[in-house]
Write a protein that holds these residues in place. Structure first.
Motif, PDB file in Angstrom:
ATOM      1  N   ASP A  53       0.808  -1.225   0.000  1.00  0.00           N
ATOM      2  CA  ASP A  53       0.000   0.000   0.000  1.00  0.00           C
ATOM      3  C   ASP A  53       0.842   1.277   0.000  1.00  0.00           C
ATOM      4  O   ASP A  53       0.391   2.324   0.439  1.00  0.00           O
ATOM      5  CB  ASP A  53      -1.008   0.030   1.157  1.00  0.00           C
ATOM      6  N   THR A  54       2.040   1.172  -0.492  1.00  0.00           N
ATOM      7  CA  THR A  54       2.861   2.376  -0.678  1.00  0.00           C
ATOM      8  C   THR A  54       2.687   2.869  -2.095  1.00  0.00           C
ATOM      9  O   THR A  54       2.329   2.121  -2.994  1.00  0.00           O
ATOM     10  CB  THR A  54       4.356   2.083  -0.425  1.00  0.00           C
ATOM     11  N   CYS A  55       2.920   4.149  -2.288  1.00  0.00           N
ATOM     12  CA  CYS A  55       2.903   4.743  -3.622  1.00  0.00           C
ATOM     13  C   CYS A  55       4.206   5.504  -3.807  1.00  0.00           C
ATOM     14  O   CYS A  55       4.699   6.129  -2.867  1.00  0.00           O
ATOM     15  CB  CYS A  55       1.730   5.714  -3.789  1.00  0.00           C
ATOM     16  N   PHE A  56       4.740   5.456  -5.008  1.00  0.00           N
ATOM     17  CA  PHE A  56       5.953   6.196  -5.330  1.00  0.00           C
ATOM     18  C   PHE A  56       5.700   7.025  -6.586  1.00  0.00           C
ATOM     19  O   PHE A  56       5.122   6.537  -7.542  1.00  0.00           O
ATOM     20  CB  PHE A  56       7.136   5.250  -5.556  1.00  0.00           C
ATOM     21  N   ILE A  57       6.137   8.262  -6.559  1.00  0.00           N
ATOM     22  CA  ILE A  57       6.061   9.212  -7.668  1.00  0.00           C
ATOM     23  C   ILE A  57       4.624   9.600  -8.007  1.00  0.00           C
ATOM     24  O   ILE A  57       4.306  10.766  -8.071  1.00  0.00           O
ATOM     25  CB  ILE A  57       6.811   8.727  -8.928  1.00  0.00           C
ATOM     26  N   SER A  58       3.735   8.632  -8.262  1.00  0.00           N
ATOM     27  CA  SER A  58       2.340   8.961  -8.586  1.00  0.00           C
ATOM     28  C   SER A  58       1.422   7.870  -8.052  1.00  0.00           C
ATOM     29  O   SER A  58       1.882   6.796  -7.652  1.00  0.00           O
ATOM     30  CB  SER A  58       2.156   9.103 -10.106  1.00  0.00           C
ATOM     31  N   THR A  64       0.523  -2.958  -4.321  1.00  0.00           N
ATOM     32  CA  THR A  64      -0.587  -3.626  -3.633  1.00  0.00           C
ATOM     33  C   THR A  64      -0.233  -5.019  -3.119  1.00  0.00           C
ATOM     34  O   THR A  64      -1.064  -5.678  -2.521  1.00  0.00           O
ATOM     35  CB  THR A  64      -1.802  -3.733  -4.571  1.00  0.00           C
ATOM     36  N   SER A  65       0.995  -5.482  -3.370  1.00  0.00           N
ATOM     37  CA  SER A  65       1.395  -6.804  -2.873  1.00  0.00           C
ATOM     38  C   SER A  65       2.902  -6.828  -2.640  1.00  0.00           C
ATOM     39  O   SER A  65       3.632  -5.960  -3.121  1.00  0.00           O
ATOM     40  CB  SER A  65       1.006  -7.894  -3.876  1.00  0.00           C
ATOM     41  N   SER A  66       3.342  -7.846  -1.923  1.00  0.00           N
ATOM     42  CA  SER A  66       4.777  -7.998  -1.665  1.00  0.00           C
ATOM     43  C   SER A  66       5.534  -8.234  -2.964  1.00  0.00           C
ATOM     44  O   SER A  66       6.661  -7.764  -3.130  1.00  0.00           O
ATOM     45  CB  SER A  66       5.021  -9.160  -0.705  1.00  0.00           C
ATOM     46  N   GLY A  67       4.928  -8.971  -3.888  1.00  0.00           N
ATOM     47  CA  GLY A  67       5.565  -9.223  -5.186  1.00  0.00           C
ATOM     48  C   GLY A  67       5.761  -7.935  -5.976  1.00  0.00           C
ATOM     49  O   GLY A  67       6.805  -7.748  -6.610  1.00  0.00           O
ATOM     50  N   MET A  68       4.758  -7.055  -5.938  1.00  0.00           N
ATOM     51  CA  MET A  68       4.895  -5.761  -6.625  1.00  0.00           C
ATOM     52  C   MET A  68       5.992  -4.917  -5.980  1.00  0.00           C
ATOM     53  O   MET A  68       6.735  -4.221  -6.664  1.00  0.00           O
ATOM     54  CB  MET A  68       3.574  -4.993  -6.595  1.00  0.00           C
ATOM     55  N   PHE A  69       6.107  -5.002  -4.656  1.00  0.00           N
ATOM     56  CA  PHE A  69       7.155  -4.243  -3.975  1.00  0.00           C
ATOM     57  C   PHE A  69       8.532  -4.789  -4.349  1.00  0.00           C
ATOM     58  O   PHE A  69       9.466  -4.018  -4.599  1.00  0.00           O
ATOM     59  CB  PHE A  69       6.959  -4.259  -2.454  1.00  0.00           C
ATOM     60  N   ALA A  70       8.654  -6.120  -4.409  1.00  0.00           N
ATOM     61  CA  ALA A  70       9.927  -6.726  -4.828  1.00  0.00           C
ATOM     62  C   ALA A  70      10.273  -6.299  -6.251  1.00  0.00           C
ATOM     63  O   ALA A  70      11.421  -5.966  -6.549  1.00  0.00           O
ATOM     64  CB  ALA A  70       9.848  -8.244  -4.724  1.00  0.00           C
ATOM     65  N   GLY A  71       9.269  -6.290  -7.132  1.00  0.00           N
ATOM     66  CA  GLY A  71       9.492  -5.828  -8.505  1.00  0.00           C
ATOM     67  C   GLY A  71       9.905  -4.365  -8.545  1.00  0.00           C
ATOM     68  O   GLY A  71      10.779  -3.979  -9.337  1.00  0.00           O
ATOM     69  N   SER A  72       9.306  -3.548  -7.677  1.00  0.00           N
ATOM     70  CA  SER A  72       9.686  -2.133  -7.594  1.00  0.00           C
ATOM     71  C   SER A  72      11.136  -1.994  -7.141  1.00  0.00           C
ATOM     72  O   SER A  72      11.884  -1.166  -7.669  1.00  0.00           O
ATOM     73  CB  SER A  72       8.760  -1.384  -6.634  1.00  0.00           C
TER      74      SER A  72
END
Length: 194
Positions: A53-58, A64-72
């Motif tokens: 549930d973090t947002c970066f830049i926009s 929305t998930s741990s996998g998305m955060f790892a990808g980020s």
């Protein structure tokens, strides 16, 4: 405002209501209402370890998930590595231009020597050291390419700085990892000599 009790929610969410009113009529919104209006993003201007549930830049970069955060995180490492690649590209392009100018100078020196050593001429005399100097001003097209590389480098560096300003510990660690790996790969070159 007490920074110690802010937790990992947005600094904007704890602004005085006079400021919230000037931000488009959000003055009467509660903490949860503003979080919903921002799409549920956790944005902090204080050091944090937020992941989901973090947002970066926009708001479109909403994790929305741990996998998305790892990808980020992987994306941030690659972004910083690309900055090191651009820095190397600037150096290599400048070296290419110097080599190209040196080759033209050598060709001109050979032509001048050939022309000056005709049957009726005196002793052959090559160009002076000043004639074959490696100092030169790039052409307009060459300078345009140099300026483009500089602009790309500047844009990527600015984007990395914006990411660092989220004070997310994981993102900052990824920036440092990307700088290390990028420097290791793209700044590994011969030292000394010309």
């Amino acid at each position: 405002m007490n920074h110690g009790t802010m937790g990992h929610d947005s600094m904007a969410m704890s602004m005085p209501s006079a400021t919230n009113t000037s931000m488009g009529g959000m003055g009467g919104m509660s903490h949860d209402d503003m979080s919903s209006a921002m799409g549920g993003c956790k944005i902090s201007m204080l050091w944090n370890w937020n992941t989901v549930d973090t947002c970066f830049i926009s708001s479109t970069w909403h994790v929305t998930s741990s996998g998305m955060f790892a990808g980020s995180c992987i994306g941030v490492v690659l972004l910083v590595m690309s900055l090191e690649l651009l820095r190397r590209a600037v150096k290599e392009y400048d070296r290419f231009l110097v080599r190209q100018h040196g080759a033209r100078g050598q060709a001109a020196a050979v032509n001048a020597k050939t022309l000056s050593s005709g049957p009726d001429s005196g002793p052959a005399r090559g160009p002076s050291a000043a004639d074959t100097s490696l100092q030169f001003r790039p052409t307009v097209l060459q300078q345009a390419v140099r300026a483009l590389l500089h602009t790309l480098q500047f844009a990527v560096a600015y984007f990395v700085m914006l990411l660092a300003m989220y004070y997310n510990g994981y993102i900052i660690i990824c920036i440092l990892i990307g700088a290390y790996i990028g420097s290791f790969i793209f700044q590994w070159e011969m030292l000394g000599g010309k």
